[in-house]
Write a protein that holds these residues in place. Structure first.
Motif, mmCIF file in Angstrom:
data_model
loop_
_atom_site.group_PDB
_atom_site.id
_atom_site.type_symbol
_atom_site.label_atom_id
_atom_site.label_comp_id
_atom_site.label_asym_id
_atom_site.label_seq_id
_atom_site.Cartn_x
_atom_site.Cartn_y
_atom_site.Cartn_z
ATOM 1 N N PHE A 173 73.076 78.476 -46.760
ATOM 2 C CA PHE A 173 71.987 79.453 -47.326
ATOM 3 C C PHE A 173 72.766 80.321 -48.008
ATOM 4 O O PHE A 173 73.427 81.367 -47.445
ATOM 5 C CB PHE A 173 71.254 79.903 -46.416
ATOM 6 N N LEU A 174 72.599 80.774 -49.471
ATOM 7 C CA LEU A 174 73.203 81.460 -50.338
ATOM 8 C C LEU A 174 71.857 82.603 -50.668
ATOM 9 O O LEU A 174 71.196 82.450 -51.027
ATOM 10 C CB LEU A 174 73.822 81.024 -51.470
ATOM 11 N N ALA A 175 72.234 83.742 -50.007
ATOM 12 C CA ALA A 175 71.390 84.869 -50.227
ATOM 13 C C ALA A 175 72.030 86.169 -50.907
ATOM 14 O O ALA A 175 73.208 86.388 -50.611
ATOM 15 C CB ALA A 175 70.958 85.323 -48.790
ATOM 16 N N SER A 176 71.021 86.920 -51.911
ATOM 17 C CA SER A 176 71.500 88.080 -52.336
ATOM 18 C C SER A 176 71.407 88.961 -51.288
ATOM 19 O O SER A 176 70.707 88.976 -50.450
ATOM 20 C CB SER A 176 70.779 88.474 -53.427
ATOM 21 N N TYR A 177 72.347 90.072 -51.235
ATOM 22 C CA TYR A 177 72.093 91.189 -50.371
ATOM 23 C C TYR A 177 72.402 92.658 -51.278
ATOM 24 O O TYR A 177 72.789 92.472 -52.422
ATOM 25 C CB TYR A 177 73.087 91.147 -49.244
ATOM 26 N N GLY A 178 72.135 93.731 -50.527
ATOM 27 C CA GLY A 178 72.101 94.824 -51.451
ATOM 28 C C GLY A 178 70.922 95.073 -52.144
ATOM 29 O O GLY A 178 69.701 94.645 -51.894
ATOM 30 N N SER A 179 70.964 95.734 -53.424
ATOM 31 C CA SER A 179 69.822 96.028 -54.234
ATOM 32 C C SER A 179 69.248 95.065 -54.670
ATOM 33 O O SER A 179 67.905 95.051 -54.919
ATOM 34 C CB SER A 179 70.156 97.073 -55.338
ATOM 35 N N ALA A 180 69.688 93.799 -55.046
ATOM 36 C CA ALA A 180 69.215 92.420 -55.374
ATOM 37 C C ALA A 180 68.599 91.515 -54.407
ATOM 38 O O ALA A 180 68.131 90.584 -54.529
ATOM 39 C CB ALA A 180 70.201 91.684 -56.190
ATOM 40 N N ALA A 181 68.641 92.158 -53.191
ATOM 41 C CA ALA A 181 68.052 91.221 -52.019
ATOM 42 C C ALA A 181 66.758 90.768 -52.153
ATOM 43 O O ALA A 181 65.946 91.710 -52.478
ATOM 44 C CB ALA A 181 68.455 91.788 -50.642
ATOM 45 N N ASP A 182 66.397 89.679 -51.489
ATOM 46 C CA ASP A 182 65.198 89.104 -51.504
ATOM 47 C C ASP A 182 64.450 89.788 -49.985
ATOM 48 O O ASP A 182 65.254 89.405 -49.059
ATOM 49 C CB ASP A 182 65.044 87.708 -51.562
ATOM 50 N N THR A 183 63.650 90.441 -50.051
ATOM 51 C CA THR A 183 63.483 91.449 -48.648
ATOM 52 C C THR A 183 62.865 90.294 -47.631
ATOM 53 O O THR A 183 63.256 90.245 -46.473
ATOM 54 C CB THR A 183 62.149 92.329 -48.652
ATOM 55 N N GLU A 184 62.076 89.292 -48.056
ATOM 56 C CA GLU A 184 61.686 88.097 -47.157
ATOM 57 C C GLU A 184 63.021 87.434 -46.430
ATOM 58 O O GLU A 184 63.019 87.092 -45.170
ATOM 59 C CB GLU A 184 60.615 87.155 -47.825
ATOM 60 N N VAL A 185 63.842 87.037 -47.275
ATOM 61 C CA VAL A 185 65.146 86.362 -46.827
ATOM 62 C C VAL A 185 65.824 87.375 -45.762
ATOM 63 O O VAL A 185 66.336 86.955 -44.891
ATOM 64 C CB VAL A 185 65.904 85.914 -47.898
ATOM 65 N N ALA A 186 66.058 88.621 -46.355
ATOM 66 C CA ALA A 186 66.688 89.402 -45.490
ATOM 67 C C ALA A 186 66.095 89.509 -44.257
ATOM 68 O O ALA A 186 66.903 89.831 -42.931
ATOM 69 C CB ALA A 186 66.951 90.840 -46.207
ATOM 70 N N GLU A 187 64.798 89.977 -44.210
ATOM 71 C CA GLU A 187 64.239 90.063 -42.799
ATOM 72 C C GLU A 187 63.828 89.039 -42.141
ATOM 73 O O GLU A 187 64.487 88.997 -40.568
ATOM 74 C CB GLU A 187 62.630 90.522 -42.934
ATOM 75 N N PHE A 188 64.069 87.723 -42.576
ATOM 76 C CA PHE A 188 64.182 86.483 -41.861
ATOM 77 C C PHE A 188 65.430 86.296 -41.169
ATOM 78 O O PHE A 188 65.665 86.081 -39.830
ATOM 79 C CB PHE A 188 63.758 85.243 -42.407
ATOM 80 N N PHE A 189 66.420 86.709 -41.826
ATOM 81 C CA PHE A 189 67.979 86.494 -41.350
ATOM 82 C C PHE A 189 68.035 87.679 -40.167
ATOM 83 O O PHE A 189 68.874 87.327 -39.205
ATOM 84 C CB PHE A 189 69.098 86.467 -42.148
ATOM 85 N N ASN A 190 67.415 88.743 -40.162
ATOM 86 C CA ASN A 190 67.674 89.638 -39.405
ATOM 87 C C ASN A 190 66.892 89.342 -38.041
ATOM 88 O O ASN A 190 67.381 89.966 -37.149
ATOM 89 C CB ASN A 190 67.383 91.156 -40.055
ATOM 90 N N THR A 191 66.096 88.285 -37.944
ATOM 91 C CA THR A 191 65.287 88.184 -36.712
ATOM 92 C C THR A 191 65.885 87.041 -36.121
ATOM 93 O O THR A 191 65.405 86.701 -34.967
ATOM 94 C CB THR A 191 63.701 87.734 -37.152
ATOM 95 N N ILE A 192 67.010 86.357 -36.478
ATOM 96 C CA ILE A 192 67.851 85.383 -35.928
ATOM 97 C C ILE A 192 68.455 86.149 -34.637
ATOM 98 O O ILE A 192 69.116 87.260 -34.706
ATOM 99 C CB ILE A 192 68.964 84.829 -36.812
ATOM 100 N N PRO A 193 68.028 85.471 -33.222
ATOM 101 C CA PRO A 193 68.838 86.204 -32.175
ATOM 102 C C PRO A 193 70.281 86.584 -32.156
ATOM 103 O O PRO A 193 71.022 85.809 -32.597
ATOM 104 C CB PRO A 193 68.370 85.334 -30.841
ATOM 105 N N LYS A 194 70.867 87.684 -31.969
ATOM 106 C CA LYS A 194 72.205 87.979 -31.812
ATOM 107 C C LYS A 194 73.240 87.035 -31.346
ATOM 108 O O LYS A 194 74.263 86.725 -31.663
ATOM 109 C CB LYS A 194 72.238 89.252 -31.223
ATOM 110 N N GLU A 195 72.971 86.321 -30.168
ATOM 111 C CA GLU A 195 73.368 85.324 -29.502
ATOM 112 C C GLU A 195 73.561 84.057 -30.175
ATOM 113 O O GLU A 195 74.246 83.181 -29.884
ATOM 114 C CB GLU A 195 72.906 85.103 -27.989
#
Length: 108
Positions: A76-98
């Motif tokens: 999965f290729l995602a933009s990050y920084g100012s061009a980030a898609d917030t839905e994608v960024a929020e989703f990947f942030n919810t993946i459990p750390k383990e």
């Protein structure tokens, strides 16, 4: 990385290793573009990640997630920084750390 000059080169290397599925994020789920199977964040294992900066514009940043869910493996290729898609960024942030590997490159 490494020997890859850009994201596409690295994606092709992972595809050769069996990470051939592509995905999109919709309604807080990861959806396989081919099979249409939906995955929750808790089901995703991030086996490696690679960050890239744009060659002509360093603010063009992306991250390549190498992921698997059971027998389904892909990237999965995602933009990050100012061009980030917030839905994608929020989703990947919810993946459990383990579920997130410390490996930066599983091709070696």
């Amino acid at each position: 990385m490494e020997n890859a000059k850009n994201e596409l080169e690295l994606i092709k290397k992972y595809q050769a290793k069996g990470y051939s599925h592509n995905f999109r994020v919709v309604d807080n789920r990861l959806i396989d573009n081919t099979t249409k199977k939906k995955f929750e964040a808790k089901d995703i294992k991030v086996v490696a990640e690679h960050r890239f900066e744009g060659m002509s514009n360093p603010s063009d940043m992306s991250i390549l997630y190498v992921i698997k869910m059971g027998n389904t493996k892909g990237t999965f290729l995602a933009s990050y920084g100012s061009a980030a898609d917030t839905e994608v960024a929020e989703f990947f942030n919810t993946i459990p750390k383990e579920n997130i590997s410390n490996d930066k490159n599983i091709l070696m």
